[in-house]
Design a protein around this motif. Structure first.
Motif, PDB file in Angstrom:
ATOM      1  N   VAL A  93       0.840  -1.200   0.000  1.00 14.32           N
ATOM      2  CA  VAL A  93       0.000   0.000   0.000  1.00 14.32           C
ATOM      3  C   VAL A  93       0.873   1.247   0.000  1.00 14.32           C
ATOM      4  N   LYS A  94       1.911   1.259   0.815  1.00 18.25           N
ATOM      5  CA  LYS A  94       2.799   2.426   0.865  1.00 18.25           C
ATOM      6  C   LYS A  94       3.516   2.628  -0.474  1.00 18.25           C
ATOM      7  N   ALA A  95       3.934   1.531  -1.109  1.00 21.74           N
ATOM      8  CA  ALA A  95       4.593   1.636  -2.419  1.00 21.74           C
ATOM      9  C   ALA A  95       3.633   2.200  -3.459  1.00 21.74           C
ATOM     10  N   TYR A  96       2.386   1.772  -3.402  1.00 19.92           N
ATOM     11  CA  TYR A  96       1.386   2.259  -4.350  1.00 19.92           C
ATOM     12  C   TYR A  96       1.113   3.748  -4.143  1.00 19.92           C
ATOM     13  N   MET A  97       0.976   4.177  -2.897  1.00 14.37           N
ATOM     14  CA  MET A  97       0.751   5.594  -2.605  1.00 14.37           C
ATOM     15  C   MET A  97       1.935   6.440  -3.066  1.00 14.37           C
ATOM     16  N   GLN A  98       3.144   5.975  -2.814  1.00 17.00           N
ATOM     17  CA  GLN A  98       4.323   6.730  -3.230  1.00 17.00           C
ATOM     18  C   GLN A  98       4.427   6.801  -4.753  1.00 17.00           C
ATOM     19  N   ALA A  99       4.012   5.721  -5.431  1.00 16.75           N
ATOM     20  CA  ALA A  99       4.028   5.737  -6.898  1.00 16.75           C
ATOM     21  C   ALA A  99       2.995   6.712  -7.442  1.00 16.75           C
ATOM     22  N   LEU A 100       1.809   6.744  -6.832  1.00 18.96           N
ATOM     23  CA  LEU A 100       0.786   7.697  -7.258  1.00 18.96           C
ATOM     24  C   LEU A 100       1.249   9.136  -7.042  1.00 18.96           C
ATOM     25  N   ARG A 101       2.011   9.362  -5.995  1.00 22.94           N
ATOM     26  CA  ARG A 101       2.493  10.716  -5.661  1.00 22.94           C
ATOM     27  C   ARG A 101       3.229  11.357  -6.834  1.00 22.94           C
ATOM     28  N   THR A 102       3.967  10.578  -7.602  1.00 25.21           N
ATOM     29  CA  THR A 102       4.748  11.108  -8.727  1.00 25.21           C
ATOM     30  C   THR A 102       4.210  10.648 -10.079  1.00 25.21           C
ATOM     31  N   SER A 103       2.990  10.117 -10.100  1.00 26.71           N
ATOM     32  CA  SER A 103       2.440   9.563 -11.339  1.00 26.71           C
ATOM     33  C   SER A 103       2.022  10.649 -12.317  1.00 26.71           C
ATOM     34  N   VAL A 104       1.850  10.248 -13.587  1.00 30.61           N
ATOM     35  CA  VAL A 104       1.443  11.167 -14.660  1.00 30.61           C
ATOM     36  C   VAL A 104       0.327  10.510 -15.463  1.00 30.61           C
ATOM     37  N   MET A 105      -0.752  11.224 -15.676  1.00 27.58           N
ATOM     38  CA  MET A 105      -1.827  10.752 -16.553  1.00 27.58           C
ATOM     39  C   MET A 105      -1.377  10.945 -17.992  1.00 27.58           C
ATOM     40  N   SER A 106      -1.526   9.905 -18.816  1.00 29.82           N
ATOM     41  CA  SER A 106      -1.183  10.030 -20.231  1.00 29.82           C
ATOM     42  C   SER A 106      -2.140   9.189 -21.051  1.00 29.82           C
ATOM     43  N   LEU A 107      -1.990   9.247 -22.373  1.00 23.81           N
ATOM     44  CA  LEU A 107      -2.846   8.477 -23.277  1.00 23.81           C
ATOM     45  C   LEU A 107      -2.026   7.342 -23.863  1.00 23.81           C
ATOM     46  N   TYR A 108      -2.548   6.129 -23.759  1.00 25.87           N
ATOM     47  CA  TYR A 108      -1.822   4.950 -24.199  1.00 25.87           C
ATOM     48  C   TYR A 108      -2.605   4.176 -25.251  1.00 25.87           C
ATOM     49  N   GLU A 109      -1.860   3.552 -26.143  1.00 27.76           N
ATOM     50  CA  GLU A 109      -2.426   2.605 -27.096  1.00 27.76           C
ATOM     51  C   GLU A 109      -2.045   1.210 -26.630  1.00 27.76           C
ATOM     52  N   VAL A 110      -3.033   0.308 -26.555  1.00 28.91           N
ATOM     53  CA  VAL A 110      -2.759  -1.019 -26.010  1.00 28.91           C
ATOM     54  C   VAL A 110      -2.693  -2.063 -27.118  1.00 28.91           C
ATOM     55  N   SER A 111      -1.873  -3.082 -26.899  1.00 26.60           N
ATOM     56  CA  SER A 111      -1.733  -4.181 -27.859  1.00 26.60           C
ATOM     57  C   SER A 111      -1.263  -5.427 -27.103  1.00 26.60           C
ATOM     58  N   GLU A 112      -1.177  -6.540 -27.821  1.00 26.18           N
ATOM     59  CA  GLU A 112      -0.716  -7.812 -27.256  1.00 26.18           C
ATOM     60  C   GLU A 112      -1.408  -8.112 -25.926  1.00 26.18           C
ATOM     61  N   ILE A 113      -2.729  -8.047 -25.963  1.00 31.80           N
ATOM     62  CA  ILE A 113      -3.524  -8.222 -24.747  1.00 31.80           C
ATOM     63  C   ILE A 113      -3.639  -9.705 -24.391  1.00 31.80           C
ATOM     64  N   VAL A 114      -3.280 -10.041 -23.159  1.00 30.15           N
ATOM     65  CA  VAL A 114      -3.466 -11.391 -22.623  1.00 30.15           C
ATOM     66  C   VAL A 114      -4.554 -11.281 -21.561  1.00 30.15           C
ATOM     67  N   PRO A 115      -5.797 -11.666 -21.884  1.00 29.89           N
ATOM     68  CA  PRO A 115      -6.909 -11.462 -20.950  1.00 29.89           C
ATOM     69  C   PRO A 115      -6.614 -12.002 -19.551  1.00 29.89           C
ATOM     70  N   GLY A 116      -6.855 -11.139 -18.565  1.00 34.24           N
ATOM     71  CA  GLY A 116      -6.656 -11.521 -17.180  1.00 34.24           C
ATOM     72  C   GLY A 116      -5.223 -11.431 -16.700  1.00 34.24           C
ATOM     73  N   LYS A 117      -4.285 -11.075 -17.604  1.00 38.13           N
ATOM     74  CA  LYS A 117      -2.871 -11.078 -17.191  1.00 38.13           C
ATOM     75  C   LYS A 117      -2.122  -9.782 -17.499  1.00 38.13           C
ATOM     76  N   SER A 118      -2.039  -9.413 -18.770  1.00 35.03           N
ATOM     77  CA  SER A 118      -1.153  -8.294 -19.102  1.00 35.03           C
ATOM     78  C   SER A 118      -1.502  -7.697 -20.463  1.00 35.03           C
ATOM     79  N   LEU A 119      -0.827  -6.597 -20.772  1.00 36.92           N
ATOM     80  CA  LEU A 119      -0.923  -5.961 -22.078  1.00 36.92           C
ATOM     81  C   LEU A 119       0.322  -5.113 -22.294  1.00 36.92           C
TER      82      LEU A 119
END
Length: 449
Positions: A93-119
């Protein structure tokens, strides 16, 4: 047991008066223009779009708030919370909060989608190498080449999405990019300027606003997307039948003399703005328009096709003005025009049947798929030699002759693939069609990533 995305402690901390006032400022940035334009409250958004989307939107504003520094004790709520209450949270939880602290909203294009796992996510604003994102929920609904606004944050060795994830339509993307160009000084070009993380972080509310204006327009028609004149964005195709015995050459000579008609080839013209329109209505939502490389705004296109002269433009007002200009120029060489009005979705989804072809649900699925795929092969092969609006009204074969054109062609092909894959039934012949041959035919297979 709290999860790595558990922000309940932070949300409780938000109840403190100093942070509540700061959050109100961020909330206004994200929703104020939409609520004012629609004369509504935030609760109305929940009623129109549903509670789930309302919670996601609130989360976008909250995550933006977590990145900001304010003139209050502690400066930033994440820093202050972890200092005072961090002992209550586990390492994830602390790692997630610290990551959000410096996060940036951006626009992404997704590909190579593995349902339930990754992209794989490619940043459409900042560039850089595509990255692998570990994701379980969104990967079950996202399609190849979808575009999403999101924050990707590293947590204990993995890249994950934050909670505020918004799927962007091409219209919403155009509105966002137009806003970023205006904010960062690139108003007369389609190319985005180089934007630093600090600058993009300050523009986080633009993602929410672009998505909301577009989504509300489609949900309830308010407020509408507009062109730069403040006209509602509705695509018109005005077809002028050529009078008996009239040749295309005779029509072309008249059209070329119309002020503002820039001839691309023997049968195609870009209708360019001669001077800014006076008395344009005030814009109440995002706007976009095509421009030439020299910055001239494109009001529409004129093209000769067989026995018709076509005028294509993006508003009723421009269609009316263009019709008058053409009728004055060509006179009795054409007959009374017919007008077709379509949305982007309708234009992309159209699939007329060939002569004598039966509807797909009346014939065996495997035969229907073969027939539809053969039709699409013919349709798209013809398209390679026809002007395409997304390519600056160049044909795909013309566009790939330049580096910039190759990128546009890749974006166009991704759009076609994405729209085709969005059929409710994944076995639909439209959804199973492969566009790979077009990538090879146009020599841009290296950009299919």
């Amino acid at each position: 047991m709290p999860t790595s995305h558990d922000l309940k402690g932070l949300m409780k901390f938000l109840a403190r008066e100093e942070w509540r006032d700061c959050f109100d400022e961020v909330f206004e940035d994200h929703f104020g223009p939409v609520l004012e334009a629609g004369e509504m409250d935030f609760e109305d958004i929940a009623e129109i779009l549903g509670d789930n989307w309302a919670m996601t939107l609130w989360g976008c504003a909250f995550e933006d708030f977590l990145t900001q520094d304010f003139e209050v004790e502690g400066g930033n709520i994440v820093d202050e919370y972890l200092k005072r209450r961090g002992w209550k949270e586990n390492a994830q939880v602390k790692a997630y909060m610290q990551a959000l602290r410096t996060s940036v909203m951006s626009l992404y294009e997704v590909s190579e989608i593995v349902p339930g796992k990754s992209l794989i996510a490619r940043d459409l604003i900042r560039g850089g190498e595509p990255i692998i994102v570990s994701e379980g929920t969104a990967t079950k609904t996202l399609k190849q080449w979808d575009q999403i606004a999101a924050r990707i944050v590293p947590v204990l060795g993995k890249n994950v999405f934050a909670g505020g994830l918004l799927p962007f339509t091409p219209t919403a993307t155009d509105a966002l990019f137009d806003g970023l160009r205006q904010m960062f000084g690139k108003k007369n070009t389609k190319k985005l300027p180089a934007i630093k993380d600090k600058e993009l972080r300050a523009a986080a509310s633009m993602f929410t606003l672009s998505w909301l204006f577009d989504t509300l327009e489609r949900a309830m028609g308010l407020p509408s997307m507009q062109n730069a004149d403040g006209d509602e964005l509705v695509f018109h195709d005005v077809r002028f039948p050529l009078a008996t015995g009239v040749t295309q050459k005779a029509i072309a000579a008249r059209v070329s003399n119309i002020p503002g008609m820039a001839q691309e080839n023997a049968k195609f013209w870009n209708w360019l703005e001669q001077k800014p329109k006076h008395g344009a209505r005030e814009q109440t939502g995002p706007s976009f328009d095509a421009t030439m490389d020299n910055g001239a705004r494109v009001l529409g296109n004129v093209e000769l096709k067989g026995k018709f002269l076509h005028l294509s433009t993006n508003s009723a007002e421009r269609a009316h003005m263009g019709t008058i200009l053409i009728q004055q120029a060509v006179g009795d060489l054409v007959r009374v025009p017919l007008t077709e009005i379509r949305t982007i979705e309708q234009m992309m989804a159209e699939r007329p049947l060939c002569d004598g072809e039966a509807p797909a649900d009346k014939i065996p699925p495997e035969i229907a798929e073969q027939v539809v795929h053969q039709f699409m092969d013919r349709q798209y092969r013809d398209t390679l030699d026809q002007p395409v609006g997304m390519l600056g009204n160049k044909t795909p074969r013309q566009a790939v002759k330049s580096a910039a054109g190759r990128k546009k062609v890749a974006e166009w092909l991704k759009y076609l693939e994405n729209q085709s894959s969005r059929q409710p039934n994944p076995a639909d012949p439209m959804a199973t069609y492969s566009f790979e041959w077009m990538w090879h035919e146009l020599g841009v297979i290296d950009l299919r990533q």
